[in-house]
Design a protein around this motif. Structure first.
Motif, mmCIF file in Angstrom:
data_model
loop_
_atom_site.group_PDB
_atom_site.id
_atom_site.type_symbol
_atom_site.label_atom_id
_atom_site.label_comp_id
_atom_site.label_asym_id
_atom_site.label_seq_id
_atom_site.Cartn_x
_atom_site.Cartn_y
_atom_site.Cartn_z
ATOM 1 N N ALA A 210 -35.720 8.761 25.692
ATOM 2 C CA ALA A 210 -34.712 8.174 24.986
ATOM 3 C C ALA A 210 -33.478 7.783 25.817
ATOM 4 O O ALA A 210 -33.013 6.493 26.189
ATOM 5 C CB ALA A 210 -34.088 8.828 23.801
ATOM 6 N N GLU A 211 -33.037 8.842 26.702
ATOM 7 C CA GLU A 211 -31.885 8.721 27.713
ATOM 8 C C GLU A 211 -32.038 7.530 28.643
ATOM 9 O O GLU A 211 -31.166 6.682 28.913
ATOM 10 C CB GLU A 211 -31.819 9.973 28.367
ATOM 11 C CG GLU A 211 -30.581 9.968 29.206
ATOM 12 C CD GLU A 211 -30.515 11.282 30.115
ATOM 13 O OE1 GLU A 211 -31.144 12.398 29.702
ATOM 14 O OE2 GLU A 211 -29.732 11.322 31.290
ATOM 15 N N PHE A 212 -33.499 7.501 29.010
ATOM 16 C CA PHE A 212 -33.652 6.446 30.304
ATOM 17 C C PHE A 212 -34.195 4.997 29.732
ATOM 18 O O PHE A 212 -34.930 4.003 30.338
ATOM 19 C CB PHE A 212 -34.488 6.784 31.277
ATOM 20 C CG PHE A 212 -33.689 7.874 32.413
ATOM 21 C CD1 PHE A 212 -33.256 7.470 33.300
ATOM 22 C CD2 PHE A 212 -33.980 9.000 31.923
ATOM 23 C CE1 PHE A 212 -32.326 8.156 34.102
ATOM 24 C CE2 PHE A 212 -33.205 10.030 32.738
ATOM 25 C CZ PHE A 212 -32.412 9.710 33.988
ATOM 26 N N GLY A 213 -34.114 5.142 28.260
ATOM 27 C CA GLY A 213 -34.859 3.772 27.672
ATOM 28 C C GLY A 213 -36.347 3.429 28.015
ATOM 29 O O GLY A 213 -36.861 2.521 28.001
ATOM 30 N N ILE A 214 -37.278 4.607 28.178
ATOM 31 C CA ILE A 214 -38.554 4.442 28.676
ATOM 32 C C ILE A 214 -39.467 3.799 27.561
ATOM 33 O O ILE A 214 -39.352 4.649 26.715
ATOM 34 C CB ILE A 214 -39.095 5.865 29.142
ATOM 35 C CG1 ILE A 214 -38.403 6.143 30.553
ATOM 36 C CG2 ILE A 214 -40.683 5.699 29.624
ATOM 37 C CD1 ILE A 214 -38.727 7.524 31.450
ATOM 38 N N ASP A 215 -39.957 2.688 27.687
ATOM 39 C CA ASP A 215 -40.570 2.131 26.551
ATOM 40 C C ASP A 215 -42.256 2.543 26.808
ATOM 41 O O ASP A 215 -43.012 1.724 27.409
ATOM 42 C CB ASP A 215 -40.595 0.486 26.903
ATOM 43 C CG ASP A 215 -41.364 -0.423 25.939
ATOM 44 O OD1 ASP A 215 -41.451 0.313 24.622
ATOM 45 O OD2 ASP A 215 -41.454 -1.318 26.063
ATOM 46 N N CYS A 216 -42.526 3.808 26.185
ATOM 47 C CA CYS A 216 -43.910 4.133 26.382
ATOM 48 C C CYS A 216 -44.125 4.359 24.885
ATOM 49 O O CYS A 216 -45.235 5.319 24.895
ATOM 50 C CB CYS A 216 -43.701 5.236 27.447
ATOM 51 S SG CYS A 216 -42.790 6.741 26.807
ATOM 52 N N ASP A 217 -43.910 3.746 23.941
ATOM 53 C CA ASP A 217 -44.366 4.133 22.538
ATOM 54 C C ASP A 217 -44.703 5.930 22.238
ATOM 55 O O ASP A 217 -45.545 5.969 21.828
ATOM 56 C CB ASP A 217 -46.007 3.592 22.232
ATOM 57 C CG ASP A 217 -45.654 1.992 22.567
ATOM 58 O OD1 ASP A 217 -44.833 1.564 21.913
ATOM 59 O OD2 ASP A 217 -46.512 1.611 23.265
ATOM 60 N N PHE A 218 -43.619 6.516 22.825
ATOM 61 C CA PHE A 218 -43.665 7.830 22.337
ATOM 62 C C PHE A 218 -43.379 8.144 20.925
ATOM 63 O O PHE A 218 -42.103 7.886 20.346
ATOM 64 C CB PHE A 218 -42.324 8.708 22.982
ATOM 65 C CG PHE A 218 -42.520 10.176 23.348
ATOM 66 C CD1 PHE A 218 -42.942 10.800 24.068
ATOM 67 C CD2 PHE A 218 -41.466 10.584 22.219
ATOM 68 C CE1 PHE A 218 -42.919 12.168 24.078
ATOM 69 C CE2 PHE A 218 -41.608 12.153 22.368
ATOM 70 C CZ PHE A 218 -42.243 12.811 23.264
ATOM 71 N N GLU A 219 -44.291 8.658 20.287
ATOM 72 C CA GLU A 219 -44.335 8.977 18.795
ATOM 73 C C GLU A 219 -44.724 10.232 18.490
ATOM 74 O O GLU A 219 -45.919 10.589 18.822
ATOM 75 C CB GLU A 219 -45.473 7.929 18.273
ATOM 76 C CG GLU A 219 -45.066 6.633 18.271
ATOM 77 C CD GLU A 219 -46.256 5.671 17.431
ATOM 78 O OE1 GLU A 219 -45.866 5.022 16.549
ATOM 79 O OE2 GLU A 219 -47.101 5.924 18.026
ATOM 80 N N ARG A 220 -43.908 10.903 17.678
ATOM 81 C CA ARG A 220 -44.354 12.536 17.460
ATOM 82 C C ARG A 220 -45.197 12.400 16.023
ATOM 83 O O ARG A 220 -44.716 12.814 14.972
ATOM 84 C CB ARG A 220 -43.081 13.177 17.426
ATOM 85 C CG ARG A 220 -42.346 13.312 18.622
ATOM 86 C CD ARG A 220 -41.437 14.308 18.717
ATOM 87 N NE ARG A 220 -41.673 15.531 18.838
ATOM 88 C CZ ARG A 220 -41.038 16.803 19.569
ATOM 89 N NH1 ARG A 220 -39.811 16.207 19.925
ATOM 90 N NH2 ARG A 220 -41.509 17.846 19.577
ATOM 91 N N THR A 221 -46.528 12.060 16.245
ATOM 92 C CA THR A 221 -47.347 11.677 15.266
ATOM 93 C C THR A 221 -48.180 13.081 14.829
ATOM 94 O O THR A 221 -48.864 13.064 13.944
ATOM 95 C CB THR A 221 -48.142 10.454 15.453
ATOM 96 O OG1 THR A 221 -48.736 10.671 16.654
ATOM 97 C CG2 THR A 221 -47.130 9.252 14.812
ATOM 98 N N GLY A 222 -48.281 13.744 15.900
ATOM 99 C CA GLY A 222 -49.043 14.994 15.532
ATOM 100 C C GLY A 222 -50.483 14.833 15.853
ATOM 101 O O GLY A 222 -50.776 13.844 16.338
ATOM 102 N N GLU A 223 -51.161 15.951 15.719
ATOM 103 C CA GLU A 223 -52.539 15.923 16.292
ATOM 104 C C GLU A 223 -53.512 16.618 14.931
ATOM 105 O O GLU A 223 -52.983 17.781 14.278
ATOM 106 C CB GLU A 223 -52.823 16.847 17.417
ATOM 107 C CG GLU A 223 -54.371 16.593 17.834
ATOM 108 C CD GLU A 223 -54.552 17.397 19.053
ATOM 109 O OE1 GLU A 223 -53.725 17.454 19.846
ATOM 110 O OE2 GLU A 223 -55.894 17.578 19.410
#
Ligand SMILES: Cc1cc2nc3c(=O)[nH]c(=O)nc-3n(C[C@H](O)[C@H](O)[C@H](O)COP(=O)(O)OP(=O)(O)OC[C@H]3O[C@@H](n4cnc5c(N)ncnc54)[C@H](O)[C@@H]3O)c2cc1C
Length: 473
Positions: A123-136
């Motif tokens: 979030a801090e560096f605005g990294i556009d990597c579709d980081f989603e806490r969708t679980g496993e």
């Protein structure tokens, strides 16, 4: 059995990692030339090296940090993995309990903190990597695996994880496969990420903080002089020689032939292979009912992992783990027709509703496997160099933690991290060839046999279990 459409589905698959085959791939940075100096030299531009460089700069913006990679940052495992970014530092809780019973609670807490810190950096560096806490969602595809899931759930709850057991109908309501018999959902300890974009974003963040990055630059050797280490390099199309004199060195070369001889005993490079489908149509997506974007993995010894990409493709990987005699690593080993055919067959067995889907990409990559299946650490050259390796296929998240450890080790500090057993103790070494290859291939054969015999482990696997070398996914 080869399903009739397997060959057709694979026919047009590009033999390159999907994640790296996209226009947003950054242009390479120039190779290193001439003699250079740095406070900290980082060798390897995967997640391990990138996190080490980034964290070093964040801790001390005046520190002169130089990173080199023989390819481009993220071209190797870091840019071609499944993108399961897990909190676990020990390749699962059960492995942690077995190997570090006295500190597994602390490792579990540190792992959770590490995953949160990755989310913060993204979030801090605005990294556009579709980081989603969708679980496993772990699924049982054979009756005996249901007991394993119940035991895993009980263990996880003991450590405060919010996991939920699902029966056959509940799991099929999440994702509809006729092979599913039950499941366990871990909602908040695994995030899904676009792996190459994470690597590229970390590289961008490093550059923004002033890390000097040179790509297409191979470190060919290391030697110590009075107060520093000197790394010899060869770079660019002409292999032009260069050198870096650095006070401290991070060695983050993962499964590649290590610059430190001693590491060869602890690591075997194992090839893992992956298929990517074309984007699913809304009708195809409806047919499997996969709406929540969680990662999936089945729970055999030889297991598959799969997930949905941002543009609606399914990544389907795992199962075969292929070792090549003599720790061989080579580009031609990334393509393996027999494994792709097996994966395609398993994909269509899992999702018969998708019989008309085709694969757009097929690739392989190398995993740094060690005998305890989670990272180990060490120093060399009187503490001026630190290394971490052995993540064994679960390094997307754990490499950030590993980078913190490396920096603590290089500072010479006696810190809470360097005092961990995980950091102080090494795994058992592998035997030399040819015993190494025989042992690994026998283990693979026995694991496949256990999966076919309702999980029953043969004498070889039981012996490995007794020696603390057994792996049960
Ligand atoms: C197919 C596949 C799927 C995976 N899926 C998952 C997953 O879903 N979740 C998960 O947690 N983990 C997964 N992993 C593992 C994960 O990708 C790795 O643990 C992680 O990327 C390791 O990062 P690294 O920086 O240590 O290694 P790498 O990304 O391999 O980086 C090492 C770098 O060192 C460089 N290098 C090597 N030698 C030299 C030298 N002499 N000079 C200069 N540079 C050098 C290389 O070029 C390379 O870029 C997977 C791995 C593979 C291959």
């Amino acid at each position: 059995m080869t399903l009739p459409h397997t060959g057709r589905a694979l026919a047009d698959a590009a033999p390159v990692p999907y994640w790296l085959d996209r226009p947003e791939r950054p242009d390479p940075l120039p190779p290193l030339t001439g003699p250079q100096h740095a406070d900290l030299l980082v060798i390897g531009g995967g997640y391990s090296g990138l996190w080490a460089a980034l964290l070093a700069k964040q801790a001390d913006p005046d520190r002169d940090v130089l990173l080199v990679d023989v390819g481009t940052c993220g071209w190797a495992a870091s840019g071609r993995n499944g993108g399961f970014c897990a909190a676990s530092l020990t390749h699962g809780l059960a492995n942690g309990v077995d190997r570090f019973p006295d500190e597994v609670g602390e490792l579990d807490r540190l792992g959770r903190e590490n995953l949160d810190a990755i989310a913060t950096t993204v979030a801090e560096f605005g990294i556009d990597c579709d980081f989603e806490r969708t679980g496993e969602l772990a699924v049982a595809v054979a009756p005996y695996q249901l007991d394993g899931l119940a035991a895993d759930a009980e263990l996880a709850r003991r450590y405060g994880h919010r996991v939920r057991l699902l029966d056959r109908d509940e799991v099929r309501a999440e994702v509809n496969s006729p092979t599913y018999l039950g499941g366990m959902f871990d909602a908040d300890r695994v995030a899904m990420v676009d792996p190459a974009r994470l690597a590229w974003g970390l590289r961008r963040a490093c550059l923004d903080l002033g890390v000097r990055v040179h790509e297409h630059t191979r470190v060919t050797g290391l030697r110590a002089d009075s107060a520093a280490l000197r790394a010899a390099t060869a770079g660019g199309p002409d292999d032009a020689p260069g050198s870096v004199r650095a006070r401290r060195v991070v060695l983050a070369t993962n499964a590649f032939p290590p610059l430190l001889r001693r590491l060869r005993a602890y690591l075997v490079p194992v090839y893992d292979h992956v298929l990517m489908t074309e984007p699913l149509t809304p009708a195809q997506r409806d047919a499997i009912g996969w709406r929540n974007r969680q990662g999936l993995a089945d729970t055999g010894n030889q297991f598959h992992y799969y997930r949905i990409t941002a543009d609606g493709r399914i990544l389907f990987g795992g199962y075969d783990a292929v070792y090549h005699y003599g720790n061989r690593v080579a580009p031609e080993l990334e393509q393996r027709h027999a494994t792709f055919t097996t994966l395609a067959r398993h994909f269509f067995t899992t999702f018969p509703q998708l019989a008309d889907v085709r694969f757009s990409h097929s690739w392989g990559g190398v995993i740094d496997t060690c005998t305890r299946f989670c990272p180990f650490f060490g120093t060399a050259y009187g503490g001026r160099l630190a290394y971490a390796a052995g993540y064994t296929g679960l390094g997307v998240g754990a490499t950030r933690f590993g980078a913190r450890v490396l920096l603590d080790l290089l500072d010479g500090g006696n810190t809470p991290l360097t005092r961990l057993d995980l950091v102080r103790r090494k795994p058992l070494p592998f035997p030399p060839e040819p015993v190494r290859a025989i042992g690994i291939n026998l283990t693979r054969w026995s694991l496949a046999r256990a999966d076919a015999r309702e999980g029953r482990r043969d004498l070889w696997l039981r012996t490995l279990d007794r020696l603390g070398l057994g792996f049960d996914s």
